[in-house]
Structure formats: structure tokens, C-alpha cells
Motif scaffolding. Structure first.
Motif, short mmCIF file in Angstrom:
data_model
loop_
_atom_site.label_atom_id
_atom_site.label_comp_id
_atom_site.label_asym_id
_atom_site.label_seq_id
_atom_site.Cartn_x
_atom_site.Cartn_y
_atom_site.Cartn_z
N LYS A 107 54.97 -22.09 60.73
CA LYS A 107 54.31 -23.32 60.29
C LYS A 107 53.37 -23.70 61.63
CE LYS A 107 54.11 -28.07 58.64
NZ LYS A 107 55.00 -29.34 58.09
N THR A 108 53.89 -23.67 62.67
CA THR A 108 53.20 -24.09 63.96
C THR A 108 51.99 -22.92 64.30
OG1 THR A 108 54.78 -25.37 65.10
CG2 THR A 108 53.29 -24.41 66.40
N ILE A 109 52.37 -21.79 64.12
CA ILE A 109 51.68 -20.35 64.43
C ILE A 109 50.34 -20.37 63.30
CG2 ILE A 109 51.51 -17.95 64.51
CD1 ILE A 109 54.52 -18.06 65.78
N THR A 110 50.68 -20.77 62.29
CA THR A 110 49.70 -20.51 61.22
C THR A 110 48.80 -21.89 61.25
OG1 THR A 110 51.25 -21.56 59.44
CG2 THR A 110 50.97 -19.14 59.70
N SER A 111 49.00 -22.80 62.28
CA SER A 111 48.16 -23.82 61.96
C SER A 111 47.10 -23.52 62.87
CB SER A 111 48.97 -25.18 62.85
OG SER A 111 49.29 -24.95 64.20
N ALA A 112 46.92 -22.55 63.76
CA ALA A 112 45.75 -21.98 64.43
C ALA A 112 44.83 -21.34 63.42
CB ALA A 112 46.33 -21.05 65.24
N PRO A 113 43.53 -21.71 63.36
CA PRO A 113 42.52 -21.40 62.47
C PRO A 113 42.68 -19.81 62.53
CG PRO A 113 41.76 -23.12 63.79
CD PRO A 113 43.14 -22.92 64.35
N GLY A 114 42.57 -19.20 61.17
CA GLY A 114 42.34 -17.74 61.17
C GLY A 114 43.70 -16.96 61.17
N ILE A 115 44.82 -17.67 61.41
CA ILE A 115 46.21 -17.01 61.37
C ILE A 115 46.79 -17.20 60.11
CG2 ILE A 115 48.37 -16.82 62.84
CD1 ILE A 115 45.63 -15.96 64.24
N ALA A 120 51.24 -14.13 61.57
CA ALA A 120 52.25 -14.87 62.04
C ALA A 120 53.46 -14.14 62.15
CB ALA A 120 52.22 -16.22 61.39
N GLN A 121 53.98 -13.66 61.11
CA GLN A 121 55.40 -12.88 61.18
C GLN A 121 55.20 -11.59 62.19
OE1 GLN A 121 55.30 -12.02 56.99
NE2 GLN A 121 56.81 -13.62 56.49
#
Length: 202
Positions: A107-115, A120-121
Motif C-alpha cells: 500500500k505504501t509503495i503503490t502510493s507513489a504515482p505510476g507504481i 510493487a511486488q
């Protein structure tokens, strides 16, 4: 090859700066975290990572070596280019990224735009391996095994991840070992171990 460039900040953008070095303006892409620490007209030192291709020669610069190192680790992951790496380092600092990786916090990693989730996995899987390979095991370097007091493979992994993360955060074996030896970490996640250790060291 540039290691770092020192000059005057001539312009700043959302993810770039123009650095005037002896009258030559270098356009340098960077993270929002680095840009926010720079001011137009002031001298700055940026550590440089170069991207050279058939049709491009791009410079990426960062205010500290750790952020530069993470940028280079990220672009070494399949499917993660410079733009995605800059997006990640703009959305969070390196400490937050470390915690997200070790705790598989998509969730934190995919909060970055375009990720997206798949990228993320991949970041969690490959960056954890890269960090593990870079950082020596604190328990081994201490000269004697640390009593993890854990009874499962999950507990052992949590301790190992916590050790690696604390090393990345700059804590030495001498600082961390006494705390780890005195605690009982059974059933705790790596995040909980790290937080407990940091709290006890304040």
C-alpha cells in the motif's frame, strides 16, 4: 563519469534543478525530497548518477549518498526505470521505503504515482534481496550469535530483516547488539522489533 557536482542552484522544478557549475548549467533530474532541500541562489552539492543511451545522456542528482544508492538499486530492478525510481523517492524518504520493503507494505509503495501492484511486488522481492546482499549480518559481525529467543522461521526472518534494516539506517553493531540481546522478540514483526529497538536507544 561524475561523482558529484557543486554549484549554484539557478532554477528548481518539481523533479529537476539547473545547477550552475562555473558558468555551465547542468539540468539534473532529482526527487522531490532533494528539491525541497535546495534554494535558488544557494550553493549545493549533488551526488550524480548518469544514464547514458544511444539517444540520451541524463543526469540524476541527490543531496545525500543514501538516496543516490537507493535510486541505483531501484533502476536495477526489472521494470523500474529512472522515472519510477524518482517517483518512489519523491513519495517517501529512504527510511520509509526500507520499512515498506521489509514489511511487504504494498500500500505504501503503490502510493507513489505510476507504481502498480505488480511493480510493487517486484520491488519488495528484489530490493529486499539487494539490501540483504549489501548489508552484512549484524549478528555475524558481532562475533557471537545474538539470542533471538524465537521459535519459528517467521520469528527468525523478522529478526534478520530488523537487523538488516537497522544496519541500513546507520546503527552499528556496538549500538544495537546490547538491546537485541536483552529483548524477547518472539511473535514480533520486523517493524515492531525496529521500533522497540529505536525507542530503547533514545
Amino acid at each position: 563519469m561524475f561523482y558529484y557536482l557543486t554549484g549554484i542552484i539557478n532554477e528548481t522544478g518539481q523533479n529537476s534543478v539547473v545547477l550552475d557549475v562555473g558558468g555551465i548549467g547542468f539540468l539534473i533530474s532529482t526527487s522531490l525530497n532533494t528539491v525541497s532541500a535546495l534554494k535558488r541562489g544557494q550553493e549545493a552539492k549533488l551526488y550524480i548518477s548518469e544514464s547514458i543511451g544511444e539517444n540520451n545522456y541524463d543526469l540524476y542528482g541527490f543531496s545525500d549518498l543514501q538516496e543516490k544508492r537507493f535510486f541505483e538499486l531501484l533502476i536495477g530492478i526489472s521494470g523500474v526505470g529512472p522515472k519510477a525510481a524518482i517517483s518512489l523517492l519523491s513519495a517517501m524518504n529512504t527510511d520509509t521505503l526500507i520499512m515498506a520493503v521489509f514489511n511487504e507494505d504494498l500500500k505504501t509503495i503503490t502510493s507513489a504515482p505510476g507504481i502498480g501492484k505488480k511493480i510493487a511486488q517486484r520491488i519488495v522481492l528484489e530490493l529486499r534481496e539487494k539490501l540483504g546482499a549489501e548489508m552484512p549480518n549484524l549478528a555475524a559481525s558481532a562475533g557471537e550469535p545474538l539470542p533471538a529467543r524465537t521459535g519459528s522461521s517467521a520469528d527468525s526472518r523478522a529478526m534478520s530483516d530488523a537487523l538488516a534494516a537497522l544496519s541500513v539506517l546507520g546503527y552499528s553493531t556496538a549500538e544495537v547488539s546490547p538491546v537485541l540481546r536483552s529483548g524477547d522478540w518472539t511473535g514480533m514483526s520486523s517493524d515492531q522489533i525496529i521500533r522497540a529497538v529505536l525507542k530503547s536507544m533514545v
